[in-house]
Design a protein around this motif. Structure first.
Motif, PDB file in Angstrom:
ATOM      1  N   GLU A  74     122.498-103.402 -73.147  1.00  0.00           N
ATOM      2  CA  GLU A  74     121.825-103.589 -71.868  1.00  0.00           C
ATOM      3  C   GLU A  74     122.169-104.918 -71.228  1.00  0.00           C
ATOM      4  N   SER A  75     122.610-105.888 -72.013  1.00  0.00           N
ATOM      5  CA  SER A  75     122.943-107.193 -71.465  1.00  0.00           C
ATOM      6  C   SER A  75     124.406-107.294 -71.054  1.00  0.00           C
ATOM      7  N   LEU A  76     125.168-106.205 -71.216  1.00  0.00           N
ATOM      8  CA  LEU A  76     126.594-106.227 -70.912  1.00  0.00           C
ATOM      9  C   LEU A  76     126.895-105.371 -69.687  1.00  0.00           C
ATOM     10  N   PRO A  77     127.924-105.733 -68.907  1.00  0.00           N
ATOM     11  CA  PRO A  77     128.396-104.840 -67.846  1.00  0.00           C
ATOM     12  C   PRO A  77     128.918-103.540 -68.452  1.00  0.00           C
ATOM     13  N   GLU A  78     128.983-102.498 -67.599  1.00  0.00           N
ATOM     14  CA  GLU A  78     129.363-101.183 -68.106  1.00  0.00           C
ATOM     15  C   GLU A  78     130.742-101.198 -68.758  1.00  0.00           C
ATOM     16  N   HIS A  79     131.703-101.893 -68.130  1.00  0.00           N
ATOM     17  CA  HIS A  79     133.050-101.853 -68.689  1.00  0.00           C
ATOM     18  C   HIS A  79     133.126-102.591 -70.017  1.00  0.00           C
ATOM     19  N   GLU A  80     132.314-103.654 -70.187  1.00  0.00           N
ATOM     20  CA  GLU A  80     132.319-104.362 -71.467  1.00  0.00           C
ATOM     21  C   GLU A  80     131.680-103.511 -72.558  1.00  0.00           C
ATOM     22  N   THR A  81     130.633-102.742 -72.187  1.00  0.00           N
ATOM     23  CA  THR A  81     130.025-101.835 -73.163  1.00  0.00           C
ATOM     24  C   THR A  81     131.034-100.790 -73.619  1.00  0.00           C
TER      25      THR A  81
END
Length: 615
Positions: A441-448
């Motif tokens: 939840e603390s990461l941008p979508e692409h980093e996830t």
């Protein structure tokens, strides 16, 4: 159908100690402010020693990275040379064919970028060579050994050698610069000497490897031989003009034209406490009123004399983080009070809104649907919850006299008619990332997505290496099968080896993540062996070839049981059942010492089971 409100357990809960929502929020925000304040003052109190810790940390990371880089470029040279020697010794390279030898050497030079010249000298005292030219082309030639100064002496020395070694640095008339060289004798299976292989690395190429073109602040990299001679430096990338020759192949620290490097062995120009903290692998010197940090480490194995691999950089680069930390602490102290007051005000508003929803829920519990239950709120989630309760009130108003019941069933549909399923013995693995949801939840979508793709790639490589099949991805979890698709007697052996490999690569990957300032990934792994049903499972038009059965469920329970074993600070836990260990065919090959089992109860099973922790 009748309902009753005389629930003793519910009455007991209502009579227990409780606290108001406003009081709980005030306590929570107050505790947060107190903890933040303590942390703030702890940071300020520890600022004095932060300079030393930053220096030590950076110095250690810099020198380890430098040594690793040197090894990563020179060790492949040794490996390639030994490979060619082994092929020649086995007769897979026809050393009587000069064309074959030269082409083999050319391939070695092309594949191994640090190598400038690769050569083979045979008993006929002819030297076949492959030479990388300045434009990148590779020249091949054959010359008598007597035309290469010092080569015949080195050839005779190799006749008595039996292993690969890095020799004395010597001057290359072909490259017009000094070269490092690694040598190995070529011997047949009967140990007869049939020739010698040599690969050279020019000091200009070595300097190019260690140079950092984006180095800021005037810092630089270097490699010394002894305390005075410079082996690698940005000035040696193109060594012309330094007066180097066969008689004097290397410049000294005062001749290389680096005013900072010339002072490397000066008296330390900082406090004794910092010098002690640096632990002998670094020192600070003053040059023209500016202080420089030198970090160096001795490196052996690339010649008869040890090397000193190092770097220097301005002291202010190491302490800039401290300045930002101090400024951040001051700003944090100013904003801490404001944030605490704002949080308290918001908490009071939230408490009133939540209390409204609680009152509405209590009304529904009492089956009181006549009064409206929604009061508009500026908080989106609370406002949505109020609207949902209002819709529920409107619906339940007409059905309040009924008590609805839902039957939850687990349906297992087999494939289309004619697709025969079968029962086999298999080993199932489940993996899961600990606390992935709050982390994602603390990461941008692409980093996830990148994190999961990288994680699944690491796991997939280990599973596929041990002949396992990934059955499915379930969020951040993986289900893998051994013995399901293709029968295998040693399915348990492969599954355990895969689990141990996953544990190892997760720990190795976490080292890199910490170096990049990222939190480590923690993983639970569960294994269980037993009978499963394998075949096409699903609805018509949408089936999956998968495995099902109690064995699958138990494997997942073992993964979940990892929550009881994984303690803070640990990165991986691997749990396996006694059935899996009993199915192992060659326990000695696993290379593990089994701990005594622990008895645990699993959800859905009456009898406790044996649980073995492998990692």
């Amino acid at each position: 159908m009748s309902t009753t409100t005389n629930d003793p357990s519910a009455a007991s809960e209502r009579q227990g100690w409780r606290v108001s929502l406003i009081g709980a929020l005030a306590l929570a925000f107050g505790s947060l402010a107190l903890i933040s304040g303590i942390a703030y003052f702890a940071v300020l109190a520890g600022a004095t020693g932060t300079t030393e810790r930053l220096l030590v940390d950076r110095a250690g990371r810099v020198i380890e990275a430098q040594v690793s880089m040197v090894r990563s470029h020179l060790d492949p040279v040794t490996e390639q040379l030994e490979l060619v020697a082994a092929l020649a010794a086995d007769g897979r390279i026809d050393i009587s064919s000069r064309v074959a030898v030269r082409e083999t050497l050319a391939v070695m030079v092309a594949k191994t970028s640090p190598v400038s010249i690769a050569a083979f000298a045979g008993l006929d005292l002819e030297v076949d060579r492959a030479i990388r030219l300045p434009d990148g082309a590779i020249m091949r030639d054959t010359i008598p050994i007597t035309k290469l100064p010092g080569t015949l002496r080195r050839f005779r020395e190799l006749e008595t050698q039996h292993k690969t070694f890095w020799g004395d640095l010597f001057w290359s008339s072909t490259l017009q610069q000094p070269v490092l060289n690694v040598r190995t004798p070529v011997r047949r299976s009967d140990n007869a000497f049939i020739g010698a292989l040599v690969a050279t690395v020019g000091v200009g190429d070595l300097s190019q490897l260690i140079d950092d073109p984006v180095q800021t602040g005037g810092g630089g990299y270097f490699i010394l031989v002894g305390h005075d001679q410079v082996l690698a430096h940005r000035r040696l990338i193109h060594p012309q003009g330094l007066g180097l020759s066969e008689a004097k192949p290397l410049p000294t620290i005062t001749e290389v034209g680096d005013p900072v490097l010339a002072h490397i062995w000066d008296k330390p120009a900082t406090s004794s406490s910092i010098e002690r903290a640096l632990g002998g692998f670094a020192n600070i010197v003053s040059v023209d009123g500016r202080r420089w940090v030198f970090v160096q480490r001795e490196l052996r194995g690339y010649g008869p004399d040890p090397w000193i691999v190092g770097q220097y950089f301005p002291l202010e680069e190491a302490t800039s983080e401290l300045d930002r930390l101090t400024n951040g602490a001051i700003v944090g102290g100013i904003t801490l009070l404001f944030a605490a007051l704002l949080a308290l005000l918001m908490g009071l508003r939230m408490a009133r809104s939540i209390r409204t929803i609680t009152t509405a829920a209590e009304a529904i519990e009492r089956l009181e649907f006549e009064q409206p239950m929604h009061r508009p709120s500026r908080l989106r989630e609370i406002d949505d919850a109020g609207r949902s309760l209002e819709k529920a009130r409107s619906a339940l108003k007409w059905f309040g006299v009924y008590v609805p019941h839902r039957l939850v069933q687990r349906l297992m549909e087999r494939g289309e008619a004619g697709v025969a399923s079968r029962r086999v013995k298999a080993t199932i693995m489940f993996t899961d990332i600990v606390e992935f949801t709050p982390h994602a939840e603390s990461l941008p979508e692409h980093e996830t997505a990148d994190l999961l793709n990288h994680h699944f790639a690491l796991l997939g490589a280990c599973i596929e290496h041990e002949h396992g099949v990934i059955d499915k991805y379930i969020g951040d979890s993986v289900m893998a099968v051994w013995g399901g698709v293709s029968a295998a007697e040693d399915h348990a052996d492969h599954a355990i080896r895969a689990a141990l490999a996953i544990a190892r690569v997760i720990k190795e990957d976490n080292v890199q993540r910490r170096a990049e300032g990222k939190p480590p990934i923690r993983v639970r792994i569960g294994l269980h062996s037993g009978p499963v049903v394998v075949g096409n499972i699903g609805a018509p038009g949408r089936v999956n070839f998968t495995v099902v059965g109690d064995t699958v469920n138990i494997a997942q329970r073992f993964e979940q049981l990892g929550k009881e074993f994984l303690v803070p600070g640990e990165e991986v836990v691997v749990l396996t059942s006694g059935e899996t260990l009993a199915a192992v065919k060659d326990r000695d090959s696993l290379g593990i010492d089994l701990p005594p089992p622990q008895r645990w109860g699993l959800r859905g099973h009456e009898q406790p089971v044996d649980v073995y922790r492998l990692v």
